[in-house]
Design a protein around this motif. Structure first.
Motif, PDB file in Angstrom:
ATOM      1  N   ARG A 107      37.391  49.756  60.204  1.00 24.73           N
ATOM      2  CA  ARG A 107      37.788  49.334  61.550  1.00 24.73           C
ATOM      3  C   ARG A 107      37.214  47.962  61.912  1.00 24.73           C
ATOM      4  NH1 ARG A 107      39.546  54.093  64.213  1.00 24.73           N
ATOM      5  NH2 ARG A 107      38.912  53.433  66.282  1.00 24.73           N
ATOM      6  N   LEU A 108      37.022  47.095  60.905  1.00 20.34           N
ATOM      7  CA  LEU A 108      36.534  45.750  61.159  1.00 20.34           C
ATOM      8  C   LEU A 108      36.802  44.889  59.936  1.00 20.34           C
ATOM      9  CD1 LEU A 108      32.639  45.646  60.758  1.00 20.34           C
ATOM     10  CD2 LEU A 108      34.115  47.297  59.668  1.00 20.34           C
ATOM     11  N   SER A 109      36.713  43.580  60.099  1.00 16.13           N
ATOM     12  CA  SER A 109      36.786  42.639  58.992  1.00 16.13           C
ATOM     13  C   SER A 109      35.889  41.457  59.330  1.00 16.13           C
ATOM     14  CB  SER A 109      38.223  42.172  58.744  1.00 16.13           C
ATOM     15  OG  SER A 109      38.715  41.488  59.880  1.00 16.13           O
ATOM     16  N   TRP A 110      35.576  40.673  58.308  1.00 12.86           N
ATOM     17  CA  TRP A 110      34.677  39.537  58.501  1.00 12.86           C
ATOM     18  C   TRP A 110      35.286  38.307  57.833  1.00 12.86           C
ATOM     19  CZ3 TRP A 110      29.861  40.070  61.026  1.00 12.86           C
ATOM     20  CH2 TRP A 110      29.490  41.376  61.320  1.00 12.86           C
ATOM     21  N   GLU A 111      35.273  37.187  58.528  1.00 12.42           N
ATOM     22  CA  GLU A 111      35.826  35.951  57.969  1.00 12.42           C
ATOM     23  C   GLU A 111      35.157  35.593  56.646  1.00 12.42           C
ATOM     24  OE1 GLU A 111      36.173  31.196  59.114  1.00 12.42           O
ATOM     25  OE2 GLU A 111      34.495  32.423  59.820  1.00 12.42           O
ATOM     26  N   VAL A 112      33.837  35.702  56.583  1.00 11.21           N
ATOM     27  CA  VAL A 112      33.123  35.299  55.371  1.00 11.21           C
ATOM     28  C   VAL A 112      33.470  36.218  54.199  1.00 11.21           C
ATOM     29  CG1 VAL A 112      31.021  36.649  55.844  1.00 11.21           C
ATOM     30  CG2 VAL A 112      30.887  34.533  54.487  1.00 11.21           C
ATOM     31  N   LEU A 113      33.748  37.498  54.477  1.00  8.38           N
ATOM     32  CA  LEU A 113      34.155  38.404  53.411  1.00  8.38           C
ATOM     33  C   LEU A 113      35.578  38.097  52.957  1.00  8.38           C
ATOM     34  CD1 LEU A 113      32.664  41.865  54.457  1.00  8.38           C
ATOM     35  CD2 LEU A 113      31.605  39.972  53.207  1.00  8.38           C
ATOM     36  N   ASP A 114      36.450  37.724  53.908  1.00  9.20           N
ATOM     37  CA  ASP A 114      37.802  37.317  53.538  1.00  9.20           C
ATOM     38  C   ASP A 114      37.748  36.076  52.643  1.00  9.20           C
ATOM     39  OD1 ASP A 114      38.791  39.393  55.084  1.00  9.20           O
ATOM     40  OD2 ASP A 114      39.114  38.121  56.850  1.00  9.20           O
ATOM     41  N   SER A 115      36.833  35.178  52.942  1.00  7.28           N
ATOM     42  CA  SER A 115      36.681  33.986  52.108  1.00  7.28           C
ATOM     43  C   SER A 115      36.196  34.357  50.710  1.00  7.28           C
ATOM     44  CB  SER A 115      35.695  33.008  52.758  1.00  7.28           C
ATOM     45  OG  SER A 115      36.176  32.536  53.995  1.00  7.28           O
ATOM     46  N   PHE A 116      35.295  35.337  50.634  1.00  9.68           N
ATOM     47  CA  PHE A 116      34.824  35.785  49.317  1.00  9.68           C
ATOM     48  C   PHE A 116      35.983  36.370  48.522  1.00  9.68           C
ATOM     49  CE2 PHE A 116      33.191  38.636  46.161  1.00  9.68           C
ATOM     50  CZ  PHE A 116      32.052  38.017  45.679  1.00  9.68           C
ATOM     51  N   ALA A 117      36.837  37.169  49.179  1.00 10.59           N
ATOM     52  CA  ALA A 117      37.993  37.752  48.491  1.00 10.59           C
ATOM     53  C   ALA A 117      38.908  36.645  47.967  1.00 10.59           C
ATOM     54  CB  ALA A 117      38.751  38.683  49.424  1.00 10.59           C
ATOM     55  N   ASP A 118      39.107  35.591  48.772  1.00 10.90           N
ATOM     56  CA  ASP A 118      39.931  34.463  48.322  1.00 10.90           C
ATOM     57  C   ASP A 118      39.279  33.774  47.122  1.00 10.90           C
ATOM     58  OD1 ASP A 118      41.749  34.968  50.338  1.00 10.90           O
ATOM     59  OD2 ASP A 118      40.908  33.461  51.701  1.00 10.90           O
ATOM     60  N   ALA A 119      37.966  33.625  47.173  1.00  8.42           N
ATOM     61  CA  ALA A 119      37.251  32.977  46.070  1.00  8.42           C
ATOM     62  C   ALA A 119      37.325  33.818  44.802  1.00  8.42           C
ATOM     63  CB  ALA A 119      35.796  32.735  46.464  1.00  8.42           C
ATOM     64  N   ALA A 120      37.195  35.126  44.954  1.00  8.09           N
ATOM     65  CA  ALA A 120      37.315  36.007  43.797  1.00  8.09           C
ATOM     66  C   ALA A 120      38.698  35.886  43.183  1.00  8.09           C
ATOM     67  CB  ALA A 120      37.027  37.445  44.200  1.00  8.09           C
ATOM     68  N   GLU A 121      39.714  35.779  44.048  1.00  3.57           N
ATOM     69  CA  GLU A 121      41.076  35.628  43.546  1.00  3.57           C
ATOM     70  C   GLU A 121      41.219  34.320  42.775  1.00  3.57           C
ATOM     71  OE1 GLU A 121      45.529  36.514  45.243  1.00  3.57           O
ATOM     72  OE2 GLU A 121      44.153  35.398  46.542  1.00  3.57           O
ATOM     73  N   GLN A 122      40.513  33.296  43.220  1.00  2.23           N
ATOM     74  CA  GLN A 122      40.577  32.014  42.525  1.00  2.23           C
ATOM     75  C   GLN A 122      39.957  32.077  41.133  1.00  2.23           C
ATOM     76  OE1 GLN A 122      38.745  29.391  45.413  1.00  2.23           O
ATOM     77  NE2 GLN A 122      40.680  29.058  46.521  1.00  2.23           N
ATOM     78  N   THR A 123      39.103  33.073  40.896  1.00  2.00           N
ATOM     79  CA  THR A 123      38.537  33.256  39.552  1.00  2.00           C
ATOM     80  C   THR A 123      39.385  34.179  38.693  1.00  2.00           C
ATOM     81  OG1 THR A 123      37.150  35.186  40.082  1.00  2.00           O
ATOM     82  CG2 THR A 123      36.220  32.988  40.514  1.00  2.00           C
ATOM     83  N   GLY A 124      40.481  34.719  39.255  1.00  2.00           N
ATOM     84  CA  GLY A 124      41.357  35.587  38.480  1.00  2.00           C
ATOM     85  C   GLY A 124      41.288  37.052  38.836  1.00  2.00           C
ATOM     86  N   ILE A 125      40.511  37.419  39.868  1.00  2.08           N
ATOM     87  CA  ILE A 125      40.434  38.812  40.310  1.00  2.08           C
ATOM     88  C   ILE A 125      41.511  39.029  41.365  1.00  2.08           C
ATOM     89  CG2 ILE A 125      38.964  40.620  41.289  1.00  2.08           C
ATOM     90  CD1 ILE A 125      36.535  38.970  40.404  1.00  2.08           C
ATOM     91  N   GLU A 126      42.548  39.752  41.035  1.00  2.00           N
ATOM     92  CA  GLU A 126      43.664  39.926  41.962  1.00  2.00           C
ATOM     93  C   GLU A 126      43.284  40.805  43.146  1.00  2.00           C
ATOM     94  OE1 GLU A 126      47.079  41.358  39.940  1.00  2.00           O
ATOM     95  OE2 GLU A 126      47.218  39.637  38.577  1.00  2.00           O
ATOM     96  N   LYS A 127      43.901  40.542  44.277  1.00  2.00           N
ATOM     97  CA  LYS A 127      43.657  41.368  45.456  1.00  2.00           C
ATOM     98  C   LYS A 127      44.360  42.715  45.305  1.00  2.00           C
ATOM     99  CE  LYS A 127      42.772  37.569  48.654  1.00  2.00           C
ATOM    100  NZ  LYS A 127      43.196  36.847  49.876  1.00  2.00           N
ATOM    101  N   THR A 128      43.760  43.742  45.893  1.00  2.00           N
ATOM    102  CA  THR A 128      44.321  45.091  45.833  1.00  2.00           C
ATOM    103  C   THR A 128      44.139  45.781  47.172  1.00  2.00           C
ATOM    104  OG1 THR A 128      44.259  47.220  44.658  1.00  2.00           O
ATOM    105  CG2 THR A 128      42.158  46.116  44.997  1.00  2.00           C
ATOM    106  N   ASP A 129      45.045  46.702  47.481  1.00  2.00           N
ATOM    107  CA  ASP A 129      44.888  47.504  48.694  1.00  2.00           C
ATOM    108  C   ASP A 129      44.638  48.970  48.358  1.00  2.00           C
ATOM    109  OD1 ASP A 129      47.348  48.267  47.775  1.00  2.00           O
ATOM    110  OD2 ASP A 129      48.418  47.908  49.646  1.00  2.00           O
ATOM    111  N   ASP A 130      44.397  49.266  47.060  1.00  2.00           N
ATOM    112  CA  ASP A 130      44.106  50.651  46.664  1.00  2.00           C
ATOM    113  C   ASP A 130      43.283  50.636  45.388  1.00  2.00           C
ATOM    114  OD1 ASP A 130      43.967  53.357  46.281  1.00  2.00           O
ATOM    115  OD2 ASP A 130      46.095  53.652  45.879  1.00  2.00           O
ATOM    116  N   PHE A 131      42.004  50.970  45.526  1.00  2.00           N
ATOM    117  CA  PHE A 131      41.113  51.033  44.371  1.00  2.00           C
ATOM    118  C   PHE A 131      41.240  52.350  43.607  1.00  2.00           C
ATOM    119  CE2 PHE A 131      38.323  47.958  46.834  1.00  2.00           C
ATOM    120  CZ  PHE A 131      38.430  46.918  45.923  1.00  2.00           C
TER     121      PHE A 131
END
Length: 554
Positions: free
Chosen positions: A166-190
């Motif tokens: 029930r929350l999100s954080w800008e800095v965590l969203d930035s980390f997810a974008d950075a991880a994607e830039q290294t080749g880690i694809e985004k997912t909505d179901d682990f």
């Protein structure tokens, strides 16, 4: 010692597994079921507020307060080793992350046990049997990217509630974008069998409240006349009788209930669901364990079982900390009375914000190097930082990037220190005990640096606070990992299952203690190898499967 009336089933431990077992076994009104819990009822308010784990871990009211032995791999450090002590067990104090692991974990269990019931396809049915997934609310059944329905992999209407954070954080969203830039694809179901990717964790909550195993599996059935629940009750030892062929049969247990000594008897089975620490402890106190250990403690040997207490595995998280700028973190939100009041009011009126947080919000699964066939690292990323658990947050804005080796090769043990049931056992996980684990620790810290160096993070001007950019070599990074790492609270494997002819396996593939009748173990200790992710929900799945075997007499 006074004896009381018999029960058909005695379940020891009201945690992830025990609560479900009590529910399933007592569904038949002819079954007399006793559920024993060492802790209190789950009435402590901080159990139910998600951020309350901060006040439950390290609190004797809700935690066994265990500690590990000094570890060479941790440069001689000891760690606190929280284990839940209340109705709900560890689900009353844990991080609430819903995670199954990887399909390969269960397929490997099937190979190690020779039992196809443990493969991914069959375990998936048991996961779905008790799920109540928010994405299937209101009759919805969204399509997955591969064209399949979401309901092919998830369940709805069960007891185990799964919700979006029930929350999100800008800095965590930035980390997810950075991880994607290294080749880690985004997912909505682990939880589709391959948890590779980066995204926000789903959590075991309901409308902003913690959803523990007690709420899920006990609250609706406490009035069943054939179910008895004892809290503040510990097992001193199991009792045994002999069958006509001379085989030992578990006949019950000696219980310390609020200081009174009580002996109970069972007509069918005793089921240990006390967890990876307390289940081997109870077995050893009862004379089932390594003969030399038992003799040294003056305990009569019922069964020489050298593997009881061995094979301890755990996930060790290496906590890298980065100072950040131009963003909010929990450090800065809580550094004033006004900020704390705002946080409290948001939770009071919306059940959202920092008080609804699980300990980790953003997760990622990836490989430590390209040679790995599957994701072998898990990240828990938090918009906060502190020197050690229980201490105050830092007075500067920062995030913690915790990374753990999902498949450690180090193995430890749990061993009683005496015949006194009240004495904590010796817990020695032997973290970073192998060259492979130390190499993966060094590689994972380099990978953290790679992600934090991507363009998506540069607006936040990250500065490495721990371990420190001056450390570069494998040897330096492995040593620093030992300085800053801590358990992520996933002990498993200490009463492992295996094939009948496997001398390192205590249990058969249906979780019955080999060589003893009427005794089964159903909890994290049965895992031959640790799952590739958080362990709470796999334990509930194990109990779902075991309950069917128990009811069928298998």
């Amino acid at each position: 010692m006074s004896a009381i009336s018999e029960f058909d089933y005695v379940v020891v431990g009201a945690g992830s597994a025990g609560c479900l077992l009590a529910n399933r076994l007592s569904a038949n009104p002819d079954n007399r079921v006793l559920l024993i819990e060492a802790g209190d009822p789950d009435t402590y308010p901080w159990i139910h507020i998600p951020v309350g784990y901060l006040y439950c871990i390290g609190n004797a009211r809700t935690d066994w307060m265990y500690q590990t032995e000094p570890a060479k791999g941790l440069n001689g450090r000891t760690l606190i080793y929280p284990r839940g002590k209340a109705l709900g067990g560890c689900t009353s104090i844990n991080g609430m992350i819903y995670m199954r692991g990887q399909a390969r974990d269960y397929d490997n269990w099937a190979k190690l046990t020779g039992e196809d019931a443990w493969n991914w396809e069959n375990c998936l049915k048991d996961f779905k049997a008790h799920e109540d997934h928010y994405r299937l609310d209101n009759g919805a059944d969204p399509k997955r990217a591969d064209g399949s329905n979401f309901s092919d992999l998830h369940g709805h209407g069960g007891e185990w509630r799964i919700e979006k954070q029930r929350l999100s954080w800008e800095v965590l969203d930035s980390f997810a974008d950075a991880a994607e830039q290294t080749g880690i694809e985004k997912t909505d179901d682990f939880n589709a069998g391959d948890n590779s990717g980066v995204g926000y964790f789903d959590v075991n909550q309901r409308k902003g409240w913690r959803w523990n195993a007690s709420k899920a599996f006990l609250n609706s059935i406490k009035s069943r006349p054939n179910l008895t629940i004892w809290t503040r009750s510990t097992v001193d030892s199991l009792t045994f009788a002999q069958s006509k062929d001379g085989k030992a049969i578990c006949s019950g247990a000696r219980i310390n209930k609020d200081g009174s000594k009580i002996e109970i008897r069972t007509t069918i089975e005793v089921i240990l669901s006390a967890g990876a620490i307390n289940s081997p402890k109870i077995l050893q106190l009862s004379g089932i364990g390594p003969a030399d250990l038992l003799k040294s403690k003056g305990i009569d040997i019922v069964l020489d079982a050298p593997a009881v207490g061995e094979n301890l595995q755990d996930h060790l998280q290496i906590r890298a900390i980065y100072k950040v700028s131009n963003t909010r973190t929990l450090n800065t939100l809580t550094n004033s009375l006004v900020g704390k009041v705002k946080i409290g009011l948001e939770y009071m009126f919306k059940r959202s914000g920092p008080m609804s947080m699980s300990p980790s919000q953003l997760g990622a699964f990836t490989r430590s190097d390209a040679d790995k066939e599957h994701a072998n690292l898990e990240y828990h990323i938090q918009p906060l930082s502190l020197e050690a658990f229980g201490e105050d947050l830092h007075d500067f804005p920062a995030i913690t990037v915790s990374v753990c080796n999902l498949n450690p090769t180090s193995r430890g043990h749990v061993r009683i220190k005496s015949a006194d049931p009240s004495e904590p056992p010796e817990i020695a996980p032997n973290y970073l005990d192998t060259d492979e684990d130390r190499k993966i620790a060094a590689d994972s810290l380099r990978q953290v640096r790679d992600i934090m160096g991507q363009n998506a993070m540069q607006h936040h001007e990250p500065i490495e606070y721990k371990p420190g950019i001056q450390y570069q070599s494998d040897e330096e990074l492995a040593k620093l990992a030992g300085d800053i790492a801590s358990t992520i609270f996933h002990p498993v494997g200490t009463v492992k299952m295996g094939k009948e002819d496997d001398p390192t396996a205590v249990l058969d593939p249906h979780l019955r203690v080999k060589g003893i009748g009427g005794l089964r173990v159903v909890d994290a200790s049965i895992m031959p190898e640790i799952t590739s992710g958080n362990t709470s929900s796999p334990i509930i799945m194990i109990a779902e499967k075991a309950s069917r075997w128990i009811l069928a007499g298998q």
